[in-house]
Design an enzyme around this catalytic site. Structure first.
Site, PDB file in Angstrom:
ATOM      1  N   GLU A 139     -28.296  -2.158   3.508  1.00 30.90           N
ATOM      2  CA  GLU A 139     -29.089  -1.207   2.373  1.00 30.90           C
ATOM      3  C   GLU A 139     -29.968  -0.426   2.555  1.00 30.90           C
ATOM      4  OE1 GLU A 139     -28.729  -0.310  -2.331  1.00 30.90           O
ATOM      5  OE2 GLU A 139     -28.989  -3.087  -1.427  1.00 30.90           O
ATOM      6  N   ARG A 180     -13.487  10.912  -5.772  1.00 30.75           N
ATOM      7  CA  ARG A 180     -11.991  10.281  -5.507  1.00 30.75           C
ATOM      8  C   ARG A 180     -12.566   8.724  -6.333  1.00 30.75           C
ATOM      9  NH1 ARG A 180     -12.515   7.909   1.082  1.00 30.75           N
ATOM     10  NH2 ARG A 180     -11.931   5.332   0.086  1.00 30.75           N
ATOM     11  N   TRP A 209     -12.059  13.889   2.205  1.00 29.78           N
ATOM     12  CA  TRP A 209     -11.392  12.119   1.704  1.00 29.78           C
ATOM     13  C   TRP A 209     -12.980  11.543   0.088  1.00 29.78           C
ATOM     14  CZ3 TRP A 209      -8.388   9.123   4.148  1.00 29.78           C
ATOM     15  CH2 TRP A 209      -8.499   9.462   5.860  1.00 29.78           C
ATOM     16  N   LYS A 214       0.909  -1.360   0.267  1.00 30.59           N
ATOM     17  CA  LYS A 214       0.513   0.094  -0.026  1.00 30.59           C
ATOM     18  C   LYS A 214       0.980   1.197   0.144  1.00 30.59           C
ATOM     19  CE  LYS A 214      -3.171   2.882   2.870  1.00 30.59           C
ATOM     20  NZ  LYS A 214      -4.246   2.231   4.309  1.00 30.59           N
ATOM     21  N   GLU A 231     -16.133  -3.640   7.781  1.00 35.08           N
ATOM     22  CA  GLU A 231     -15.441  -2.076   7.837  1.00 35.08           C
ATOM     23  C   GLU A 231     -17.001  -1.395   7.690  1.00 35.08           C
ATOM     24  OE1 GLU A 231     -13.147   1.462   6.760  1.00 35.08           O
ATOM     25  OE2 GLU A 231     -12.597  -0.720   6.301  1.00 35.08           O
ATOM     26  N   LYS A 248      -9.633  -3.271  -5.626  1.00 34.91           N
ATOM     27  CA  LYS A 248     -10.737  -3.706  -4.626  1.00 34.91           C
ATOM     28  C   LYS A 248     -12.365  -3.575  -5.889  1.00 34.91           C
ATOM     29  CE  LYS A 248      -9.568  -0.469  -0.425  1.00 34.91           C
ATOM     30  NZ  LYS A 248     -10.206  -0.227   0.835  1.00 34.91           N
ATOM     31  N   ASP A 307     -15.129   2.560  -1.481  1.00 30.03           N
ATOM     32  CA  ASP A 307     -14.689   1.895  -0.216  1.00 30.03           C
ATOM     33  C   ASP A 307     -15.749   0.753   0.177  1.00 30.03           C
ATOM     34  OD1 ASP A 307     -12.413   1.075   1.731  1.00 30.03           O
ATOM     35  OD2 ASP A 307     -12.499   2.407   2.756  1.00 30.03           O
ATOM     36  N   GLU A 324      -3.510   7.671   1.894  1.00 30.81           N
ATOM     37  CA  GLU A 324      -3.978   8.208   2.996  1.00 30.81           C
ATOM     38  C   GLU A 324      -2.621   8.359   3.279  1.00 30.81           C
ATOM     39  OE1 GLU A 324      -8.357   5.725   3.570  1.00 30.81           O
ATOM     40  OE2 GLU A 324      -6.481   4.628   4.175  1.00 30.81           O
ATOM     41  N   GLU A 361     -10.542  -7.344  -4.871  1.00 29.51           N
ATOM     42  CA  GLU A 361     -10.640  -7.688  -3.286  1.00 29.51           C
ATOM     43  C   GLU A 361     -11.628  -7.329  -2.728  1.00 29.51           C
ATOM     44  OE1 GLU A 361      -8.782  -5.131   0.388  1.00 29.51           O
ATOM     45  OE2 GLU A 361      -7.380  -4.362  -2.042  1.00 29.51           O
TER      46      GLU A 361
END
Length: 848
Positions: free
Chosen positions: A529, A353, A560, A298, A410, A377, A382, A302, A404
């Site tokens: 959801e 992003r 972000w 990575k 999370e 991903k 994310d 970030e 991924e």
């Protein structure tokens, strides 16, 4: 008369091998000897020898009979099961390789013939050593589910892709980033743990579902893992522990290690001293782990340093590690495509992003060395509750890629909420990216036989198992780990079928249990959801703090880039080419055309791709966007309210210990789903000024807010206080004790029709104390509780009165009449001053 099964702690997970009912066992293959062929039978580190031991242990437990372990010299009967590689069978049993079934032509493939006769024995053949082990676990899985009989036909299987990995986000201090199931299995106190027994059990679980690799440390890596002492005394032991199960280990690297660990002046990937440092370090790693899986990187994400920090390309950075690995064998560099600027300016309408992965990587296609795989991903942001498939998977043709996923929840309840994720993954894998105008399902792209013919491709997932006996903090969360492994092996598998397999293996083969668990868990993702964030708006959790509870305002006004661009008239990101960020144009032409137009964009991704008025009508229902928000949040939360009762029906059919654990978690989830529903609906109601057609938002007739002035509410030692987010409390305010040491009392004089009610108390359970509460009616105690959820739940806790800490407790079947005085006494502890929001007096069966 039925007997409740004995208590279990969950460590065995789906490898518990519960005894089959006598009637089922009687029709199962009557194996009494397992014969292991070949030299590998005598090698304790070989997966072939492991397969023999697993079969002896599993068959004996499932069938309740003694099973012996033999070798090639052992006599054969119709009760013998012979296992070995295809080559071992060919040389010792006279089975020609040319006649082998097709799964045996592929790495890790197996073939099982469970039938036997007076002249032949049952057989498990593997293409290689791992294939034998995978075949053994497949045999045991069928046997444990009661699906293997003396008449069963032969079958075989091989994985679609060679990469089937796990990424652990474990830190060397023993903590786990996004870990909700206890501390690390691997590390403690800056070193690898002495006791690796659970690491062995983890390797068993991985192998049983076909997973073959694990990166054992956090991608936000500590460079000291590469020190010789750490490699010699720790990492080597981990590799040795997992190797017998065919699991190879890899390491996540800190790009800046040449400076921070090596003492160099730079980590520039083209600097000769840096190149030499990584060459020497990699040689040292291989000295202790000769079958190293490779490195995961990575970088430039970030705040992490990376090649861009030195004016180099991402490919130049990846190739540095690739060259170091290539000198020692087949080690791979998995370079995460999670590269983005987290200081984006929202006032620039072109900033996005979501575009970052393609922007950073697509133009480098072909610049990466052959042993580099870009780790992508599944979605562009994310691990959100709903995202489109990452377009980068259609843009890397010469450069290998892998997808991924995230088993760690999370953004989706952090394993305090039960959310079965396989249906989401199934949707992703079956999405057609239409590369060059041809059918291009994601699962086909991730195959060596796919349109790009990547020989090295497949699957990774962030998994956060810990030392908790549940592994993930919730017994039901293990369905996600099981399903991930099975999908990585066979990505066209059906999510419900995998769930039913897991239930039979983990809980019971009883048809009622299988149906009930399957029905409940299949409802969890749609419900989450519904009450968290729908129409593609993303998961409306607090992205600036714990990523757990509701905070729709946190999405905007920061760098972000998980923006919703919500204002008083409209919401959603305009990602079109014509008027927006242009992200939609990153897809192949046919897919881009669908997403460019609101009329053709699926409603469940409308707000991902388009900025529309709250009054915009949906194609699927004709409802306005805002009314859909209200309805979906109420319907999603209502579904979750059914979970405790549905689980309660299984009491006595599963063991009491695990039943009680899940019952507690589902009761909490039901209460927190209401917190989510109310917070999100209040926020958009206030922002848009548009009423709910059904008059539900801010209209809770059974609730008594304690911070709202009322002649029926009397506070003694309690004072009103603002919630950290106004939408997280009734009227934006709660109450807490005026003193940090003295108790407070909130008394409510009731005006109700005489009868029996359920009492619900909404309070705040923070991380800064363990306050105590007592509820009474007319001075007669109804119940008491402690604000100690930080000791009972594993999610990231909050120190504030907000949507993370808001929760509810019920006291059911309480007789009440008008004039009764309901009293809550709160005793503060630490900085937790016994905070309360409201009391609900609910007719039995009613949810407010």
């Amino acid at each position: 008369m039925t007997t409740t099964p004995p208590d279990e702690d969950g460590v065995a997970a789906w490898l518990r091998y519960a005894p089959l009912p006598a009637s089922t066992a009687a029709n199962s293959p009557a194996i009494d000897t397992v014969v292991v062929l070949g030299e590998e039978a005598r090698d304790e580190t070989s997966p072939v020898a492991t397969a023999g031991r697993e079969l002896v242990d599993g068959i004996s437990k499932i069938l309740g009979r003694a099973v012996a372990l033999g070798d090639a010299s052992s006599p054969r009967t119709s009760s013998t099961l012979v296992i070995g590689t295809r080559d071992a069978f060919s040389s010792l049993e006279g089975v020609p390789s040319s006649s082998s079934p097709s799964p045996l032509d592929h790495s890790d493939g197996y073939w099982i013939d469970p039938s036997s006769s007076s002249s032949s024995s049952a057989r498990i053949l593997g293409h290689d050593a791992r294939g034998v082990l995978y075949g053994a676990f497949a045999y045991l899985s069928k046997l444990a589910q009661g699906e293997l009989s003396v008449e069963s036909a032969a079958w075989g299987s091989a994985p679609q892709a060679p990469v089937r990995w796990i990424n652990q986000w474990d830190n060397m201090d023993g903590s786990i980033e996004r870990g909700y199931g206890g501390r690390s299995l691997f590390f403690e106190g800056g070193a690898v743990r002495d006791d690796l027994a659970r690491v062995k059990e983890y390797a068993r679980l991985m192998a049983s579902v076909g997973l073959n690799g694990i990166v054992i440390n956090n991608v936000n890596a500590n460079a000291s893992l590469l020190s010789e002492a750490s490699l010699r005394d720790g990492v080597k032991r981990v590799a040795d522990t997992m190797r017998p199960y065919g699991v190879r280990i890899g390491l996540a690297l800190n790009f800046d290690a040449p400076r921070t660990l090596g003492g160099l002046a730079t980590s520039d990937p083209l600097d000769a001293a840096v190149v030499e440092w990584w060459t020497r370090t990699t040689q040292l790693v291989y000295h202790y782990v000769p079958d190293l899986l490779g490195y995961t990187i990575k970088a430039n994400s970030e705040g992490q340093p990376g090649p861009l920090s030195y004016g180099r390309t991402l490919a130049e950075g990846a190739n540095l590690f690739a060259r170091a690995l290539a000198a020692h064998g087949d080690g791979l560099v998995f370079y995460r495509a999670f590269v983005y600027d987290h200081h984006l300016r929202e006032d620039n309408p072109k900033n996005d992003r979501a575009s970052a992965a393609v922007d950073f990587f697509a133009h480098l296609d072909g610049a990466f060395l052959d042993n580099v795989v870009v780790q992508v991903k599944f979605g562009p942001i994310d691990f959100q509750v709903r995202e489109p498939v990452s377009p980068l998977l259609a843009r890397l043709r010469k450069t290998k890629a892998a997808i991924e996923f995230m088993v760690a929840q999370e953004y989706m309840g952090q394993q305090t909420h039960a959310v079965y994720l396989a249906p989401q993954w199934q949707e992703v894998l079956s999405f057609d990216l239409r590369v060059d105008g041809k059918p291009s399902l994601v699962r086909d792209i991730l195959s060596p036989a796919g349109p790009f013919a990547w020989p090295t491709t497949g699957y990774t997932a962030v998994v956060n198992v810990g030392r908790d006996t549940t592994w993930l903090g919730h017994h039901l969360a293990m369905a996600n780990l099981y399903a991930y492994g099975r999908l990585a092996w066979a990505p066209a598998s059906d999510a419900r079928a995998l769930l039913d397999e897991w239930t039979r293996l983990t809980w019971s083969t009883d048809a009622e249990v299988v149906a009930a668990v399957g029905s409940l868990l299949m409802d969890t993702w749609p419900a989450y959801e519904g009450h968290s964030g729908n129409l593609g708006i993303q998961t409306l959790c607090d992205i600036l703090y714990t990523h757990y509870g509701p905070s729709p305002a946190s999405q905007d006004g920061n760098g972000w880039g998980q923006w919703t661009r919500a204002d008083a008239t409209a919401l959603g990101m305009d990602r079109t080419v014509a008027t927006g960020t242009g992200f939609a144009g990153q897809y192949p032409r046919e897919v881009a055309a669908v997403y460019e137009d609101p009329a053709t964009t699926p409603d469940n991704l409308l707000l991902w791709f388009h900025h529309v008025p709250y009054t915009h009508p949906l194609k699927s229902s004709g409802k306005t966007v805002i009314q859909h928000f209200y309805d979906a949040h109420y319907e999603g939360a209502a579904t979750v309210q059914t979970f405790p009762a549905r689980w309660a029906r299984l009491r006595g059919k599963v063991d009491d210990a695990r039943w009680a654990h899940v019952a507690f978690k589902l009761a909490y989830q039901a209460g927190h789903a209401l917190v989510w529903r109310d917070s999100v609906c209040r926020f958009y109601h206030a922002l848009s000024g548009i009423a709910d057609d059904k008059q539900r938002v801010n209209n809770y007739k059974h609730r008594i807010p304690l911070a709202v002035p009322s002649p029926n509410v009397r506070l003694d030692g309690y004072s009103p206080v603002d919630a950290r987010l106004p939408e997280a409390a009734s009227g934006g305010r709660a109450v807490q004790t005026a003193s940090m040491t003295a108790p407070g009392k909130a008394a409510v004089t009731l005006n109700v029709v005489d009868g029996v009610y359920d009492l619900a108390v909404n309070y705040y359970d923070t991380s800064v104390g363990r306050a105590r509460y007592t509820l009474s009616v007319n001075d007669a105690a109804v119940g008491s509780w402690q604000g100690n959820l930080q000791d009972r739940l594993g999610h990231d806790f909050s120190a504030f009165l907000d949507g993370h800490s808001a929760t509810r407790i019920y006291f059911r079947g309480v007789s009440l009449k008008t004039g009764d005085v309901l009293t809550i006494v709160g005793e503060p502890d630490g900085d937790e001053r016994a905070p309360l929001d409201y009391v609900s007096v609910l007719p039995v069966g009613v949810v407010d």
